[in-house]
Scaffold this motif. Structure first.
Motif, PDB file in Angstrom:
ATOM      1  N   PRO A  91     -13.198-130.835   5.597  1.00 13.41           N
ATOM      2  CA  PRO A  91     -14.573-130.553   6.037  1.00 13.41           C
ATOM      3  C   PRO A  91     -15.246-129.407   5.267  1.00 13.41           C
ATOM      4  O   PRO A  91     -16.456-129.238   5.356  1.00 13.41           O
ATOM      5  CB  PRO A  91     -14.403-130.184   7.521  1.00 13.41           C
ATOM      6  CG  PRO A  91     -12.990-129.720   7.643  1.00 13.41           C
ATOM      7  CD  PRO A  91     -12.207-130.504   6.627  1.00 13.41           C
ATOM      8  N   HIS A  92     -14.443-128.632   4.521  1.00 13.50           N
ATOM      9  CA  HIS A  92     -15.060-127.593   3.693  1.00 13.50           C
ATOM     10  C   HIS A  92     -15.741-128.194   2.459  1.00 13.50           C
ATOM     11  O   HIS A  92     -16.656-127.592   1.910  1.00 13.50           O
ATOM     12  CB  HIS A  92     -14.003-126.603   3.181  1.00 13.50           C
ATOM     13  CG  HIS A  92     -13.477-125.668   4.223  1.00 13.50           C
ATOM     14  ND1 HIS A  92     -14.234-124.669   4.763  1.00 13.50           N
ATOM     15  CD2 HIS A  92     -12.260-125.592   4.806  1.00 13.50           C
ATOM     16  CE1 HIS A  92     -13.495-123.995   5.644  1.00 13.50           C
ATOM     17  NE2 HIS A  92     -12.294-124.539   5.695  1.00 13.50           N
ATOM     18  N   PHE A  93     -15.195-129.333   2.014  1.00 18.63           N
ATOM     19  CA  PHE A  93     -15.650-129.891   0.739  1.00 18.63           C
ATOM     20  C   PHE A  93     -15.944-131.380   0.900  1.00 18.63           C
ATOM     21  O   PHE A  93     -15.062-132.213   0.735  1.00 18.63           O
ATOM     22  CB  PHE A  93     -14.588-129.686  -0.348  1.00 18.63           C
ATOM     23  CG  PHE A  93     -14.157-128.250  -0.490  1.00 18.63           C
ATOM     24  CD1 PHE A  93     -14.976-127.328  -1.150  1.00 18.63           C
ATOM     25  CD2 PHE A  93     -12.954-127.809   0.053  1.00 18.63           C
ATOM     26  CE1 PHE A  93     -14.586-126.002  -1.277  1.00 18.63           C
ATOM     27  CE2 PHE A  93     -12.565-126.482  -0.067  1.00 18.63           C
ATOM     28  CZ  PHE A  93     -13.370-125.568  -0.730  1.00 18.63           C
ATOM     29  N   ASP A 139     -12.678-116.675  -0.206  1.00 13.10           N
ATOM     30  CA  ASP A 139     -12.332-117.013   1.175  1.00 13.10           C
ATOM     31  C   ASP A 139     -13.387-117.933   1.777  1.00 13.10           C
ATOM     32  O   ASP A 139     -14.577-117.625   1.742  1.00 13.10           O
ATOM     33  CB  ASP A 139     -12.221-115.719   1.999  1.00 13.10           C
ATOM     34  CG  ASP A 139     -11.496-115.957   3.310  1.00 13.10           C
ATOM     35  OD1 ASP A 139     -11.542-117.078   3.832  1.00 13.10           O
ATOM     36  OD2 ASP A 139     -10.880-115.005   3.809  1.00 13.10           O
ATOM     37  N   VAL A 140     -12.944-119.078   2.316  1.00 11.02           N
ATOM     38  CA  VAL A 140     -13.910-119.997   2.925  1.00 11.02           C
ATOM     39  C   VAL A 140     -14.029-119.785   4.438  1.00 11.02           C
ATOM     40  O   VAL A 140     -14.654-120.579   5.119  1.00 11.02           O
ATOM     41  CB  VAL A 140     -13.583-121.477   2.608  1.00 11.02           C
ATOM     42  CG1 VAL A 140     -13.799-121.768   1.131  1.00 11.02           C
ATOM     43  CG2 VAL A 140     -12.173-121.860   3.038  1.00 11.02           C
ATOM     44  N   HIS A 141     -13.442-118.715   4.949  1.00  9.50           N
ATOM     45  CA  HIS A 141     -13.552-118.402   6.385  1.00  9.50           C
ATOM     46  C   HIS A 141     -14.173-117.018   6.581  1.00  9.50           C
ATOM     47  O   HIS A 141     -13.608-116.170   7.260  1.00  9.50           O
ATOM     48  CB  HIS A 141     -12.160-118.417   7.051  1.00  9.50           C
ATOM     49  CG  HIS A 141     -11.494-119.747   7.056  1.00  9.50           C
ATOM     50  ND1 HIS A 141     -10.178-119.911   7.407  1.00  9.50           N
ATOM     51  CD2 HIS A 141     -11.965-120.980   6.765  1.00  9.50           C
ATOM     52  CE1 HIS A 141      -9.855-121.200   7.316  1.00  9.50           C
ATOM     53  NE2 HIS A 141     -10.919-121.864   6.925  1.00  9.50           N
ATOM     54  N   PRO A 142     -15.350-116.771   6.027  1.00 10.66           N
ATOM     55  CA  PRO A 142     -15.872-115.400   6.038  1.00 10.66           C
ATOM     56  C   PRO A 142     -16.343-114.911   7.409  1.00 10.66           C
ATOM     57  O   PRO A 142     -16.491-113.712   7.601  1.00 10.66           O
ATOM     58  CB  PRO A 142     -17.047-115.474   5.065  1.00 10.66           C
ATOM     59  CG  PRO A 142     -17.504-116.891   5.137  1.00 10.66           C
ATOM     60  CD  PRO A 142     -16.260-117.705   5.353  1.00 10.66           C
ATOM     61  N   ASN A 187     -12.342-117.977  11.933  1.00 11.67           N
ATOM     62  CA  ASN A 187     -11.730-119.275  11.641  1.00 11.67           C
ATOM     63  C   ASN A 187     -12.566-120.432  12.218  1.00 11.67           C
ATOM     64  O   ASN A 187     -12.775-120.505  13.425  1.00 11.67           O
ATOM     65  CB  ASN A 187     -10.302-119.328  12.186  1.00 11.67           C
ATOM     66  CG  ASN A 187      -9.527-120.464  11.551  1.00 11.67           C
ATOM     67  OD1 ASN A 187      -9.814-121.627  11.810  1.00 11.67           O
ATOM     68  ND2 ASN A 187      -8.576-120.132  10.704  1.00 11.67           N
ATOM     69  N   PRO A 188     -13.037-121.336  11.344  1.00 11.49           N
ATOM     70  CA  PRO A 188     -13.934-122.402  11.820  1.00 11.49           C
ATOM     71  C   PRO A 188     -13.219-123.640  12.361  1.00 11.49           C
ATOM     72  O   PRO A 188     -13.880-124.597  12.754  1.00 11.49           O
ATOM     73  CB  PRO A 188     -14.723-122.759  10.549  1.00 11.49           C
ATOM     74  CG  PRO A 188     -13.753-122.525   9.439  1.00 11.49           C
ATOM     75  CD  PRO A 188     -12.831-121.402   9.884  1.00 11.49           C
ATOM     76  N   HIS A 189     -11.880-123.621  12.402  1.00 12.76           N
ATOM     77  CA  HIS A 189     -11.141-124.821  12.851  1.00 12.76           C
ATOM     78  C   HIS A 189     -10.851-124.745  14.358  1.00 12.76           C
ATOM     79  O   HIS A 189      -9.786-125.125  14.821  1.00 12.76           O
ATOM     80  CB  HIS A 189      -9.858-124.971  12.032  1.00 12.76           C
ATOM     81  CG  HIS A 189     -10.113-125.046  10.554  1.00 12.76           C
ATOM     82  ND1 HIS A 189     -10.417-126.229   9.920  1.00 12.76           N
ATOM     83  CD2 HIS A 189     -10.160-124.082   9.597  1.00 12.76           C
ATOM     84  CE1 HIS A 189     -10.615-125.992   8.625  1.00 12.76           C
ATOM     85  NE2 HIS A 189     -10.470-124.698   8.407  1.00 12.76           N
ATOM     86  N   TYR A 190     -11.816-124.254  15.087  1.00 13.81           N
ATOM     87  CA  TYR A 190     -11.616-123.914  16.503  1.00 13.81           C
ATOM     88  C   TYR A 190     -11.460-125.114  17.414  1.00 13.81           C
ATOM     89  O   TYR A 190     -10.981-124.993  18.534  1.00 13.81           O
ATOM     90  CB  TYR A 190     -12.786-123.038  16.991  1.00 13.81           C
ATOM     91  CG  TYR A 190     -14.151-123.641  16.769  1.00 13.81           C
ATOM     92  CD1 TYR A 190     -14.647-124.616  17.626  1.00 13.81           C
ATOM     93  CD2 TYR A 190     -14.955-123.237  15.704  1.00 13.81           C
ATOM     94  CE1 TYR A 190     -15.893-125.186  17.424  1.00 13.81           C
ATOM     95  CE2 TYR A 190     -16.202-123.804  15.486  1.00 13.81           C
ATOM     96  CZ  TYR A 190     -16.676-124.775  16.342  1.00 13.81           C
ATOM     97  OH  TYR A 190     -17.902-125.344  16.146  1.00 13.81           O
ATOM     98  N   TYR A 215      -0.533-125.462   5.546  1.00 12.06           N
ATOM     99  CA  TYR A 215      -1.045-125.456   4.158  1.00 12.06           C
ATOM    100  C   TYR A 215      -2.299-124.589   4.097  1.00 12.06           C
ATOM    101  O   TYR A 215      -2.348-123.595   3.400  1.00 12.06           O
ATOM    102  CB  TYR A 215      -1.362-126.891   3.717  1.00 12.06           C
ATOM    103  CG  TYR A 215      -1.632-127.026   2.229  1.00 12.06           C
ATOM    104  CD1 TYR A 215      -0.723-127.652   1.385  1.00 12.06           C
ATOM    105  CD2 TYR A 215      -2.814-126.530   1.665  1.00 12.06           C
ATOM    106  CE1 TYR A 215      -0.967-127.767   0.011  1.00 12.06           C
ATOM    107  CE2 TYR A 215      -3.061-126.638   0.310  1.00 12.06           C
ATOM    108  CZ  TYR A 215      -2.143-127.258  -0.517  1.00 12.06           C
ATOM    109  OH  TYR A 215      -2.401-127.373  -1.867  1.00 12.06           O
ATOM    110  N   HIS A 216      -3.290-124.979   4.865  1.00  8.20           N
ATOM    111  CA  HIS A 216      -4.559-124.249   4.959  1.00  8.20           C
ATOM    112  C   HIS A 216      -4.532-123.534   6.315  1.00  8.20           C
ATOM    113  O   HIS A 216      -3.791-123.933   7.207  1.00  8.20           O
ATOM    114  CB  HIS A 216      -5.695-125.275   4.910  1.00  8.20           C
ATOM    115  CG  HIS A 216      -7.072-124.696   5.011  1.00  8.20           C
ATOM    116  ND1 HIS A 216      -7.656-124.004   3.990  1.00  8.20           N
ATOM    117  CD2 HIS A 216      -7.985-124.734   6.013  1.00  8.20           C
ATOM    118  CE1 HIS A 216      -8.875-123.636   4.365  1.00  8.20           C
ATOM    119  NE2 HIS A 216      -9.105-124.062   5.579  1.00  8.20           N
ATOM    120  N   ASN A 217      -5.310-122.486   6.433  1.00  6.93           N
ATOM    121  CA  ASN A 217      -5.336-121.767   7.710  1.00  6.93           C
ATOM    122  C   ASN A 217      -6.229-122.520   8.704  1.00  6.93           C
ATOM    123  O   ASN A 217      -7.306-122.062   9.061  1.00  6.93           O
ATOM    124  CB  ASN A 217      -5.836-120.343   7.469  1.00  6.93           C
ATOM    125  CG  ASN A 217      -5.808-119.501   8.740  1.00  6.93           C
ATOM    126  OD1 ASN A 217      -5.308-119.945   9.772  1.00  6.93           O
ATOM    127  ND2 ASN A 217      -6.350-118.296   8.648  1.00  6.93           N
TER     128      ASN A 217
HETATM  129 ZN   LIG Z   1     -10.767-123.792   6.669  1.00  3.78          ZN
END
Ligand SMILES: [Zn+2]
Length: 314
Positions: free
Chosen positions: A66-68, A139-142, A145-148, A210-212
């Motif tokens: 979802p980031h890309f 950092d893509v989580h500035p 954390n957006p994976h809530y 892998y990813h946070n």
């Molecule tokens: Zn992320």
């Protein structure tokens, strides 16, 4: 003459009332709210609470990072027709969604407009950075954390927020949305009891992802995320970081690596070989595979994989 006219007037009035009352169900059906969501999980919540009073479609697919997300012309068409756009927020979609919103030319869904809903406002957000915010390190989580959505309690909160928004936009169906939310809430509470029971004996287990993307999931189910295959969120693995991860996993006896389906398996597989850990290809989103079409099926799927991996590593 007068009486004829007035009688004619009454007849017309009655006819008009009849016509309106006959037409109104069809009009209501035609006026279904068009809801577009950035991700499939948000679409799942909207579908749960919106039922047959809304049309809902996600832009990103559940198997995409979802980031890309690669922007396609068809996205613009969806956005142009949307009454409501629901986003994950916290800059998760910053790489692809803002230009689409602008180009859609749809004033209803512009940032700050009534038809733009940032779902992060309803959720418990972890890892909110202290001090100055920078993306300089990639950092893509500035903003936290957006994976809530991977915590069922957040799923409940977001669904409630969406139900309230739908009620505001379509007050005539407010009771319907509220009833749908209550039903979702009840089923989620029941399912979560089952999930907690299944995960109970693995509480406190250490995992690497892998990813946070799983801090909310880990918090909810009592797991400890002790490292990541990525050196920083959004930064691909490097040999030196991989070396550190392998040493840490050996030292701390970490036996499970959770990998999102859109990442290359090469590095996690090599870490697994070096440490004797199991790679679990977990799904961060509804629609990650065809069989996982609901928010409930997402946890059913992930918990089945995880418990199997934990059992195998006892
Ligand atoms: Zn992320």
């Amino acid at each position: 003459m007068n009486s004829v006219f007035s009688r004619f007037g009454i007849v017309l009035t009655i006819a008009t009332v009849l016509a309106v009352s006959l037409v109104s169900p069809a009009t209501a059906a035609a006026k279904k709210l068009n809801v577009v969501t950035a991700t499939t999980d948000l679409a799942a919540f909207a579908q749960e609470v919106g039922g047959d009073r809304i049309n809902v479609e996600s832009i990103a697919k559940g198997y995409q990072d979802p980031h890309f997300v690669e922007a396609k012309p068809s996205f613009l068409l969806k956005l142009r027709q949307a009454d409501l756009l629901v986003v994950v927020g916290l800059q998760l979609e910053i790489g692809w969604l803002p230009p689409l919103i602008t180009q859609s030319g749809n004033s209803r869904i512009q940032v700050g407009a009534n038809g733009y809903l940032d779902a992060s406002q309803f959720a418990e957000i972890l890892e909110i950075p202290q001090g100055s915010i920078t993306r300089a390190m990639g950092d893509v989580h500035p903003l936290g954390n957006p994976h809530y959505w991977l915590d069922p309690d957040n799923g409940r909160r977001v669904a409630k927020g969406i139900a309230a928004k739908l009620a505001e936009m379509d007050p005539g169906d407010a009771a319907y949305f509220q009833q749908r939310f209550q039903d979702f809430d009840r089923r989620l509470t029941e399912a979560d009891k089952k999930w907690q029971e299944e995960m109970k004996s693995f509480r406190g287990r250490k995992i690497v992802t892998y990813h946070n993307s799983a801090p909310n999931f880990a918090k909810h189910f009592g797991l400890q995320v002790v490292g990541f295959v990525e050196p920083r969120p959004g930064i691909p693995p490097t040999p030196s970081h991989t070396f550190d991860v392998v040493n840490m996993m050996k030292r701390d006896n970490v036996k499970v690596i959770m990998v999102e389906p859109y990442f290359d398996r090469k590095t996690p597989d090599s870490i697994a070989r070096d440490t004797g850990a199991t790679v679990v290809e977990y799904l961060p989103s509804v629609g990650g595979v065809k069989e996982v079409a609901t928010y409930f099926q997402l946890f059913d799927y992930d918990i089945a994989l995880l418990t199997k991996a934990f059992q195998g590593s006892q």
